[in-house]
Structures are given as structure tokens and as C-alpha cells.
Design an enzyme around this catalytic site. Structure first.
Site, PDB file in Angstrom:
ATOM      1  N   GLN A  99       5.354 -14.303  -7.935  1.00  0.00           N
ATOM      2  CA  GLN A  99       4.048 -14.921  -8.184  1.00  0.00           C
ATOM      3  C   GLN A  99       3.597 -14.575  -9.599  1.00  0.00           C
ATOM      4  O   GLN A  99       3.631 -13.419  -9.987  1.00  0.00           O
ATOM      5  CB  GLN A  99       3.071 -14.357  -7.151  1.00  0.00           C
ATOM      6  CG  GLN A  99       1.616 -14.292  -7.560  1.00  0.00           C
ATOM      7  CD  GLN A  99       0.884 -15.577  -7.258  1.00  0.00           C
ATOM      8  OE1 GLN A  99       1.368 -16.384  -6.481  1.00  0.00           O
ATOM      9  NE2 GLN A  99      -0.254 -15.784  -7.870  1.00  0.00           N
ATOM     10  N   ARG A 140       0.502 -15.478 -12.664  1.00  0.00           N
ATOM     11  CA  ARG A 140      -0.600 -16.262 -13.220  1.00  0.00           C
ATOM     12  C   ARG A 140      -0.960 -15.815 -14.627  1.00  0.00           C
ATOM     13  O   ARG A 140      -1.940 -16.234 -15.204  1.00  0.00           O
ATOM     14  CB  ARG A 140      -1.821 -16.251 -12.288  1.00  0.00           C
ATOM     15  CG  ARG A 140      -2.404 -14.907 -12.020  1.00  0.00           C
ATOM     16  CD  ARG A 140      -3.513 -15.006 -10.961  1.00  0.00           C
ATOM     17  NE  ARG A 140      -3.635 -13.801 -10.215  1.00  0.00           N
ATOM     18  CZ  ARG A 140      -4.712 -13.002 -10.249  1.00  0.00           C
ATOM     19  NH1 ARG A 140      -5.737 -13.307 -10.991  1.00  0.00           N
ATOM     20  NH2 ARG A 140      -4.744 -11.911  -9.531  1.00  0.00           N
ATOM     21  N   ASN A 141      -0.140 -14.910 -15.170  1.00  0.00           N
ATOM     22  CA  ASN A 141      -0.293 -14.446 -16.541  1.00  0.00           C
ATOM     23  C   ASN A 141       1.036 -14.640 -17.265  1.00  0.00           C
ATOM     24  O   ASN A 141       2.041 -14.910 -16.635  1.00  0.00           O
ATOM     25  CB  ASN A 141      -0.663 -12.951 -16.547  1.00  0.00           C
ATOM     26  CG  ASN A 141      -2.086 -12.728 -16.090  1.00  0.00           C
ATOM     27  OD1 ASN A 141      -2.987 -13.452 -16.497  1.00  0.00           O
ATOM     28  ND2 ASN A 141      -2.287 -11.750 -15.229  1.00  0.00           N
ATOM     29  N   GLY A 153       3.787  -6.828  -5.775  1.00  0.00           N
ATOM     30  CA  GLY A 153       3.625  -5.691  -6.681  1.00  0.00           C
ATOM     31  C   GLY A 153       2.336  -4.960  -6.392  1.00  0.00           C
ATOM     32  O   GLY A 153       1.754  -5.055  -5.308  1.00  0.00           O
ATOM     33  N   ARG A 154       1.911  -4.216  -7.377  1.00  0.00           N
ATOM     34  CA  ARG A 154       0.688  -3.443  -7.253  1.00  0.00           C
ATOM     35  C   ARG A 154      -0.509  -4.387  -7.316  1.00  0.00           C
ATOM     36  O   ARG A 154      -0.595  -5.251  -8.169  1.00  0.00           O
ATOM     37  CB  ARG A 154       0.656  -2.463  -8.430  1.00  0.00           C
ATOM     38  CG  ARG A 154      -0.256  -1.314  -8.286  1.00  0.00           C
ATOM     39  CD  ARG A 154      -0.104  -0.459  -9.550  1.00  0.00           C
ATOM     40  NE  ARG A 154      -1.289   0.356  -9.743  1.00  0.00           N
ATOM     41  CZ  ARG A 154      -1.352   1.637  -9.388  1.00  0.00           C
ATOM     42  NH1 ARG A 154      -0.313   2.220  -8.853  1.00  0.00           N
ATOM     43  NH2 ARG A 154      -2.449   2.321  -9.598  1.00  0.00           N
ATOM     44  N   ASP A 155      -1.445  -4.222  -6.395  1.00  0.00           N
ATOM     45  CA  ASP A 155      -2.686  -5.009  -6.371  1.00  0.00           C
ATOM     46  C   ASP A 155      -2.434  -6.514  -6.428  1.00  0.00           C
ATOM     47  O   ASP A 155      -3.040  -7.227  -7.211  1.00  0.00           O
ATOM     48  CB  ASP A 155      -3.612  -4.580  -7.518  1.00  0.00           C
ATOM     49  CG  ASP A 155      -5.046  -5.057  -7.286  1.00  0.00           C
ATOM     50  OD1 ASP A 155      -5.429  -5.161  -6.098  1.00  0.00           O
ATOM     51  OD2 ASP A 155      -5.746  -5.338  -8.256  1.00  0.00           O
ATOM     52  N   ALA A 215      -2.787 -10.203  -5.939  1.00  0.00           N
ATOM     53  CA  ALA A 215      -3.908 -11.127  -5.658  1.00  0.00           C
ATOM     54  C   ALA A 215      -5.253 -10.423  -5.533  1.00  0.00           C
ATOM     55  O   ALA A 215      -6.180 -10.950  -4.930  1.00  0.00           O
ATOM     56  CB  ALA A 215      -3.643 -11.975  -4.412  1.00  0.00           C
TER      57      ALA A 215
END
Ligand SMILES: [Zn+2]
Length: 422
Positions: free
Chosen positions: A200, A202-203, A294-296, A298
Site C-alpha cells: 500500500q 500513498r506517498n 507496516g508500522r501505523d 492507515a
């Protein structure tokens, strides 16, 4: 031949987009129906149903499913099949009162002023919004962007089966990467993949994301770099630039036949753990057997613990999903290890210090924050090569050069390491 994971709760995908040949007649009919305005979240959910990403849903959910999902992750209307977040459509009391049961309505995207579909209204109901927020977001704090949308939505919900008539601007605007689940599945099959890990994004994709993708390829047949397309916050990098940067990375540092890039049209809810589960459901529909968590994942702000989104996969009933999470710790380059590493592998706890000119000043773990990165790039300062490949930085720099007004990015106290929130 090895097979891909089946869609969620179904042997086949269930796209609700009407076949092209039937759309004109339905549009003509819709023009005479009452219009139900949709929020951007509702519109994006409708498109997800249209392309089969929300298989096996038939439309917006009724009260029993809303309650079942909030309290037990179950849809009573579908034999208590697992589902993590209610998919609902809101309407004002006035509008709801004006619609008779079994009446057909037109679903109206107010942002583009387009009719996106039709729905046969089989149920009208009200919900305890605070209960939904507490269950889904684990908070009722109105500062939370997902909570805000639920609390602001109109007071009634309308439920019923939908016919989707449009995918809005996504297929044209994101022509290179917009994919429907049947398309990604076809490509996976053509490549002979049976296990696929979704990453995933978004960056922009930097070395830490590349590291996750490399690990995924080591344990699966391929990786699906699946990014959010659509609306952005000011200062975010547009999708077309992110796509170019991923291409540069994939073309130079990956075996191309092991990577597929795609985009999906769902709006972020920032529901942290529950959203990770929704990401898992629709990635399974896209044909993925694994999801990198991964970490955190969403998350937003400090609402969720860093590993809540990994832990929740062990808290849901066994057999809820066929897709498996690939839980990964926080990843970075370590100057002491001399390689990419994670909190799970690297024993060097000091943070690498990068000054505001982009120079390495000592320390081990390079946790360059997005904020410092954007500041360095927008000022044309060097970005440590350990953080991001030069091909990626070049593309991002070209983008910043085209901005007439550079976004002012202020450094904050965590910019040298503590803040890795996505
Ligand atoms: Zn280390």
C-alpha cells in the site's frame, strides 16, 4: 497451474458496474429519479463496488449489517461473512421521508455533478454515529478525519442494491495505473503468479518502501505496488509524479517481471487497524495473497499504537480472510549495519543526524521524515542516497521545480527521526 486466491466470500468477482451496452438506458431512467447526493467517501465506495473491489457486496448496507460489522465484523445478510467497516449511504431526513420503500433513486456525485449509479431503496434507518466511530475508529474525537466525516454525514442511512454507471474521472486521469481487480488478476495469471503481496502506498516510494517490496518478492511470486489515487492534501505529491518515481525505481533496482504497479480509487478513512482489514479484503479481491502491513498502517495522528494494525489480524475470527498479512517493522538505512534494516534486526539505537543542508552528521538509523525530505528537496539541497535513489530524487526535484509557489514546509522537532507517520 497454481491458482490465485479467490475473491472475498465468493468464487467470482462481483463488479456492479453495468455493462456498457446497458448504461445509456439506465442513465436515461436515472435522469427522472430523485437524486441522492453522495459525499466523496460514499462516491469512492460506490466505485469500489462498481469495479468488484468490494466483492461480494450488492450495494449500500442495511442496519443489520451495519450493526453486525460494528460489533462483530459480520454481515448477517451474507451468512455472517467477515467485513471490517460499514459501507453506508447517508441522506437527510427530508430526503429519506420523500422516498418510498422499493423506490429507485439516482446516486449523485456532487463534486463532479454526475449521476454515478442507481439504487433500489429497500431500507431507511438511523444509526448511533458515536457507536460506529468508537467501534471503527476507536475514538469519537471530532478532530479525527474519519470520525469527522461520519459525524457530519446526514442523519438517515439508505440501503439497497446498486447499479453502477460510472467510474468517474479515474480511468482517464490515471490511465497508466488505474486497475480493476479483474485486470490485475489477469496480469498475475499471465505471469504465472499465485502468491502476490500488495504494498500500500500513498506517498513517494523511497528506499524503506523498496526494502519492503524486496522482502515481499523473496517470499512471494511478485509484489503489487498499489497506490491510492485521487484527492490530495496540499503539499502532497500528485499521483502521476509518484508513478514516474516508482517506475524509475522499478526499472533500475527490481526485476520488472516481479513487480506490477496499480492504482485504486478508495478514499482514506484513516481508521488504522480496521482500515488495514478493509485494505486486506479488497486486496484479496485484486488477487493478492498477502498484504504488507507496516508500522501505523492507515493511521493518523496518535490514535493507534504502531502495531495495532498488525495485531488486529490475530484478533479477528480464524478464517475471516484468505489473505495473510506480512507484518513488517519500521525500516530504515543503518549507517552502522551498512544496509537497510528494521527495528527487528538492527541493534544500533541512535538516530542518524542529517542537518538542514542534507549532510550526514553521525549516528546510525536514518529515519528521514517526509517533512525534512520535502524541505531539502524544495530548497534543492542534497538528500542522503541511503534514503532515496538518485533517480527518484531527480523526478521529485523536477516536480518541485515546476511548482510556481513552493509549498512552505516548516521543520518541526521530530524532523530528524521521530515522526514517520504516513
Ligand atoms: Zn544497525
Amino acid at each position: 497451474m497454481a491458482k490465485l486466491v479467490p475473491p472475498h466470500g465468493s468464487d467470482v468477482l462481483k463488479p456492479l458496474l453495468l455493462p456498457e451496452a446497458q448504461r445509456k438506458a439506465e442513465f436515461d431512467k436515472a435522469a427522472k429519479l430523485k437524486k441522492v447526493p453522495m459525499t466523496t467517501r460514499e462516491t469512492s465506495d460506490l466505485i469500489m463496488m462498481g469495479i468488484g473491489a468490494f466483492t461480494p457486496l450488492d450495494g449500500f448496507m442495511g442496519y443489520a449489517d451495519w450493526k453486525g460489522i460494528c460489533d462483530h465484523y459480520q454481515m448477517p445478510s451474507k451468512n455472517n461473512l467477515f467485513w471490517p467497516i460499514p459501507i453506508t449511504l447517508s441522506a437527510t431526513k427530508e430526503l429519506a421521508d420523500s422516498i418510498a420503500l422499493n423506490e429507485e433513486v439516482a446516486l449523485w456525485d456532487t463534486e463532479t455533478d454526475a449521476i454515478m449509479g442507481t439504487m433500489k431503496v429497500t431500507e431507511k434507518y438511523t444509526i448511533d454515529k458515536a457507536h460506529e466511530c468508537q467501534q471503527v475508529f476507536r475514538t469519537t474525537d471530532k478532530e479525527h478525519p474519519g470520525v469527522q466525516k461520519v459525524m457530519e454525514q446526514a442523519e438517515f442511512n439508505l440501503a439497497g442494491p446498486v447499479k453502477v454507471l460510472s467510474e468517474s474521472y479515474y480511468p482517464e486521469m490515471f490511465a497508466d495505473i488505474y486497475q480493476r481487480p479483474e485486470e490485475s488478476r489477469k496480469i498475475f495469471e499471465e505471469r504465472g503468479w499465485s502468491t502476490v503481496a500488495a504494498l500500500q502506498l500513498r506517498n513517494p516510494m523511497h528506499n524503506s518502501h523498496a526494502y519492503l517490496a524486496w522482502i515481499a518478492i523473496e517470499v512471494c511470486d511478485g509484489v503489487y505496488i498499489h497506490q491510492l489515487v485521487g484527492k490530495l492534501k496540499p503539499g502532497d505529491i500528485p499521483a502521476e509524479v509518484r508513478v514516474k518515481a516508482i517506475d524509475a525505481l522499478v526499472n533500475n533496482y527490481f526485476r520488472k517481471e516481479r513487480v506490477l504497479q496499480g492504482g485504486y480509487p478508495m478514499e482514506m478513512r484513516y481508521a488504522g487497524p480496521r482500515e488495514a482489514l478493509l485494505h486486506a479484503v479488497f486486496r484479496q479481491n485484486y488477487g493478492c495473497s498477502h498484504l504488507i502491513v507496516g508500522r501505523d498502517h492507515a493511521g493518523v495522528g496518535d490514535y493507534y499504537g504502531p502495531f495495532d494494525a498488525q495485531r488486529i489480524f490475530n484478533e479477528i475470527p480464524i478464517g475471516s480472510l484468505l489473505l495473510q498479512p506480512l507484518a513488517m517493522d519500521w525500516t530504515f538505512y543503518c549507517y552502522e549495519c551498512g544496509t537497510m534494516a528494521s527495528m527487528k534486526t538492527c541493534p544500533h539505537e541512535s538516530k542518524a543526524v542529517i542537518d538542514e543542508e542534507g549532510n550526514y552528521k553521525g549516528g546510525a538509523r536514518l529515519l528521514l521524515s517526509g517533512t525534512l525530505l520535502r524541505k531539502l528537496m524544495s530548497e534543492g539541497k542534497p538528500v542522503p542516497k541511503e534514503f532515496s535513489k538518485p533517480e527518484v530524487i531527480k523526478i521529485l526535484n523536477e516536480y518541485y521545480d515546476t511548482l510556481e509557489e513552493k509549498v512552505e514546509v516548516k521543520l518541526h522537532k521530530f524532523a530528524t527521526g521521530g515522526d514517520q507517520k504516513k
